[in-house]
Design an enzyme around this catalytic site. Sequence first.
Site, mmCIF file in Angstrom:
data_model
loop_
_atom_site.group_PDB
_atom_site.id
_atom_site.type_symbol
_atom_site.label_atom_id
_atom_site.label_comp_id
_atom_site.label_asym_id
_atom_site.label_seq_id
_atom_site.Cartn_x
_atom_site.Cartn_y
_atom_site.Cartn_z
ATOM 1 N N ARG A 17 0.828 -1.289 -0.478
ATOM 2 C CA ARG A 17 0.227 0.100 0.083
ATOM 3 C C ARG A 17 0.531 1.426 0.498
ATOM 4 N NH1 ARG A 17 -4.890 1.657 0.501
ATOM 5 N NH2 ARG A 17 -6.569 -0.472 0.711
ATOM 6 N N GLU B 7 -9.875 5.686 6.620
ATOM 7 C CA GLU B 7 -8.528 6.225 7.169
ATOM 8 C C GLU B 7 -8.446 7.426 6.083
ATOM 9 O OE1 GLU B 7 -7.986 2.115 5.247
ATOM 10 O OE2 GLU B 7 -6.804 1.520 6.402
HETATM 11 N N1 MTE Z 1 -12.586 5.053 14.307
HETATM 12 C C1 MTE Z 1 -12.594 4.894 15.408
HETATM 13 N N2 MTE Z 1 -13.364 5.244 16.566
HETATM 14 N N3 MTE Z 1 -12.263 3.662 15.924
HETATM 15 C C2 MTE Z 1 -11.633 2.963 15.444
HETATM 16 O O1 MTE Z 1 -10.792 1.700 15.683
HETATM 17 N N4 MTE Z 1 -10.367 2.107 13.224
HETATM 18 C C3 MTE Z 1 -10.050 2.841 11.914
HETATM 19 C C4 MTE Z 1 -10.707 3.953 11.406
HETATM 20 N N5 MTE Z 1 -12.016 4.198 11.689
HETATM 21 C C5 MTE Z 1 -11.112 3.360 13.767
HETATM 22 C C6 MTE Z 1 -11.541 4.060 13.406
HETATM 23 C C7 MTE Z 1 -9.475 2.454 10.658
HETATM 24 S S1 MTE Z 1 -7.625 1.585 10.740
HETATM 25 C C8 MTE Z 1 -10.310 1.734 9.845
HETATM 26 S S2 MTE Z 1 -9.573 0.608 8.558
HETATM 27 C C9 MTE Z 1 -12.032 1.820 9.947
HETATM 28 O O2 MTE Z 1 -11.954 2.581 10.483
HETATM 29 C C10 MTE Z 1 -12.285 0.786 9.694
HETATM 30 O O3 MTE Z 1 -13.916 0.880 9.831
HETATM 31 P P1 MTE Z 1 -14.462 0.934 8.634
HETATM 32 O O4 MTE Z 1 -14.203 -0.078 7.007
HETATM 33 O O5 MTE Z 1 -16.067 0.891 8.985
HETATM 34 O O6 MTE Z 1 -14.515 2.843 8.253
HETATM 35 MO MO1 MOS Z 2 -7.299 -0.057 9.881
HETATM 36 S S1 MOS Z 2 -5.189 -0.002 9.181
HETATM 37 O O1 MOS Z 2 -7.102 -1.110 7.898
HETATM 38 O O2 MOS Z 2 -7.332 -1.940 10.604
#
Ligand code: MTE
Ligand code: MOS
Length: 791
Positions: free
Chosen positions: A312, A726
């Site tokens: 990535r 992200e």
């Molecule tokens: N938001 C919160 N509040 N807590 C989290 O742990 N993880 C992030 C993001 N936002 C996270 C977060 C990460 S690393 C990812 S990949 C995505 O949320 C995963 O959730 P989604 O695919 O539903 O967006």
């Molecule tokens: Mo998020 S780093 O893809 O869990």
Amino acid sequence: MTSIGKSLPHDSAHGHVTGTAAYIDDLTPLADELFVDFVGAPIAAGHLRSIDATVALGMEGVVAVLTHRDLPGTKRLFGPIFHDEPFLVADEISYIGQPIVVVAATSRKVAHAAVKAIKLECEATTPILTIDDAIRLGSYLGPRRKIERGDLDAAFATAPHQFTGVLESNGQEQFYFESQACIAIPGEDGSVRVHSSTQNPTETQAVVAEALGIGMHQVVCECKRMGGGFGGKETQSAIPAVMAALVAIKTKRSARVIYGKDQDMICTGKRHPYKTKYRAAFDDDGRILAVDVELHSNGGAFADLSTSVMERSMLHMDNAYYLPAVRIVGQACKMNYPPNTAFRGFGGPQGVIVIESILQRIAQQLSKDAVDVRRLNTYRDGDDLANTTPYGQLVKDHMIVETIDQLVATSDYHNRVATINSHNVTSRLTVKGIALSAIKFGISFTSKFLNQGNALVNVYTDGTVQVSTGGTEMGQGLNTKIRQLVADQFGIDTDQVLLMTTSTEKNNNTSPTAASAGTDLNGQAAIVACEQIRGAMTRFASEKLFLGGNDQPPSVDHICFLDGFVFDDRNSAKKIAFSAFCDLARRDRVDLGGRGFYATPGVDFNRETGQGTPFFYFTTGAAIAEVTIDRFTGEMTVDRVDLLMDVGKMINPGIDIGQIIGGFVQGMGWCTNEELVYDSTGKLLSTSPTTYKIPNVTDIPAVFNVATIDNPKHVINVSRSKAVGEPPLMLGICVWLAAKDAIWRLCAGEPVQMPLPATAEANLACIASRLMPCHPPAPLAPGHARERGRG
Ligand code: MTE
Ligand code: MOS
């Protein structure tokens, strides 16, 4: 009225603030439950010679002391890509904190005391602690990868300008508030149920099954919610689950593992530190002609996700900019730290920061405005080579140029640059800087098979609905968004829909909730399940309900589900409440359950050639930060941030804006304050919030304007939304660039070499080195200690 597009509160918001939302350690212990702790390796590299648990075994309340010998399965190694990581140390020690002995006791206190009482005899070898050493020794994880396009040599031979450089970026601790945690409950006939704080129930299920030597069908993994994951629970929730399950199977009692914060920080993986060598060629206008980069990451002791993370990084080296001739080489290094792993952005930040840094340096070298240089190099929207990534994917249907232009206008960028320049001339106390950075983040797992999701939808006879998907809730609002999508399918209120605990019992072979694609995959799968149910419902409605009386022929196309009613849109006076309708349907033996499956169309990427279409679409945006740095302490404040993103049509704007703000601030933390400090033996010294500084409320920019841009060209993906989890993290990079800009403005001419993170100390060192060009210090008379902090 649909609830899609409404800022409904997070479905656990009330639970989060009242403390009723249960996390793993909130679950009431079963009567015979044991507490599990472990002894971690005291050295970063070496061999385990002996374990003496005599004292521990004699302590009252100690029930079991287990080692790798007690693992019932035949497999000894696990891992999400390569199976190279031992469940428990057998001989070779690879990092400090690596689990060696598992202890189970009747109380937490006894378990901790027993851990302290266990004596290990180890033989130390020399650990590999720097990327340079790993390269020198050829200590690598996975193959060296390359993505190439154009004639690099020719471009560098003829380019009017070029430079080379090295960029090092620090790691970052995920700092989820709920540490790694798991409860395992033994079932009948050797089966086990684990409640895990995990982004990846299927992988947890699989790893537990392998460690115990049982079938996946004998393991159920459940996750109600996590107190944050941020990537840190995508793979690394597996080890605590194995420890708990091992105790449960061996003792036939339920077992609870809850990592302490320090323990968690010491022994789990983090964002990968990188060291990147680069070379860039450009013309007089600042247009990039060629870029040549070689990325090395500190992968830690085992492969974990390092090769995917590196992939990535490589796929985000271009970020939002066209690179005509390019070579990107990437290699993860095997080193003696906990295996580094997923962290929001998943390698993207480490790639993006390199090109953003290069662009800023081009602007400084040519004395041009850095925003103008960026705009010149940005992907436009067309189907030619200039809109094609180094890996051959067309960048289309985006608003990158519009975003930058709108942001420059609304933030009053040009006037503020003038104000900043005059401030820097007059102020003797502080120096200001400003910078823009952009993001184009590819949405999809780059491993094609992970781009799938399944969902189970149960409609009950009172018109209420339960939804289960493979997606996990970690605070990001996935459940709330899926609730809105499902309520919309049946035309009912979101209160009528509940998202159930994620469990491998209901959803099998699921992908981790990661790559920001949680809603894309699981939300679309839930819609597919709803469509199945609605298909049966509309057939029933058209054949049985709206027949007779009104002379109209039955037609499924006219059955509507809206505002809690079902009706024929040619005769809406004759409507029936959804709840009554469901009851009637069941009495007529209509199936009111559905299981949906969704696989992202069109994505494909060839790792060998480095070419393909790895991403379904891109989430894009830009941000401008203005910072002030104290010339005498190096302390930085972020005065203002203007941020604009294209996140498609938002299913829940409140949640998406929350993700944007949270992501940006977390990215800012990586760039400015979060500093992992290790001693010379590889031991982490910054193991708690007292020594490791994540951003707090007072670090949030004083003025923080967050907006989204409408993109009519984006017509794909669930409900025309875009993933948001992200991408905003990488916009935090503009704060780091602004710090560099400030110091560059102090004494223009030389490019600024700024470490990442740009802590106050780093800023001060940078300022000092520019204001007091270092003459080599005079040799000291023997016996005289040099005063620290003078150059
Ligand atoms: N938001 C919160 N509040 N807590 C989290 O742990 N993880 C992030 C993001 N936002 C996270 C977060 C990460 S690393 C990812 S990949 C995505 O949320 C995963 O959730 P989604 O695919 O539903 O967006
Ligand atoms: Mo998020 S780093 O893809 O869990």
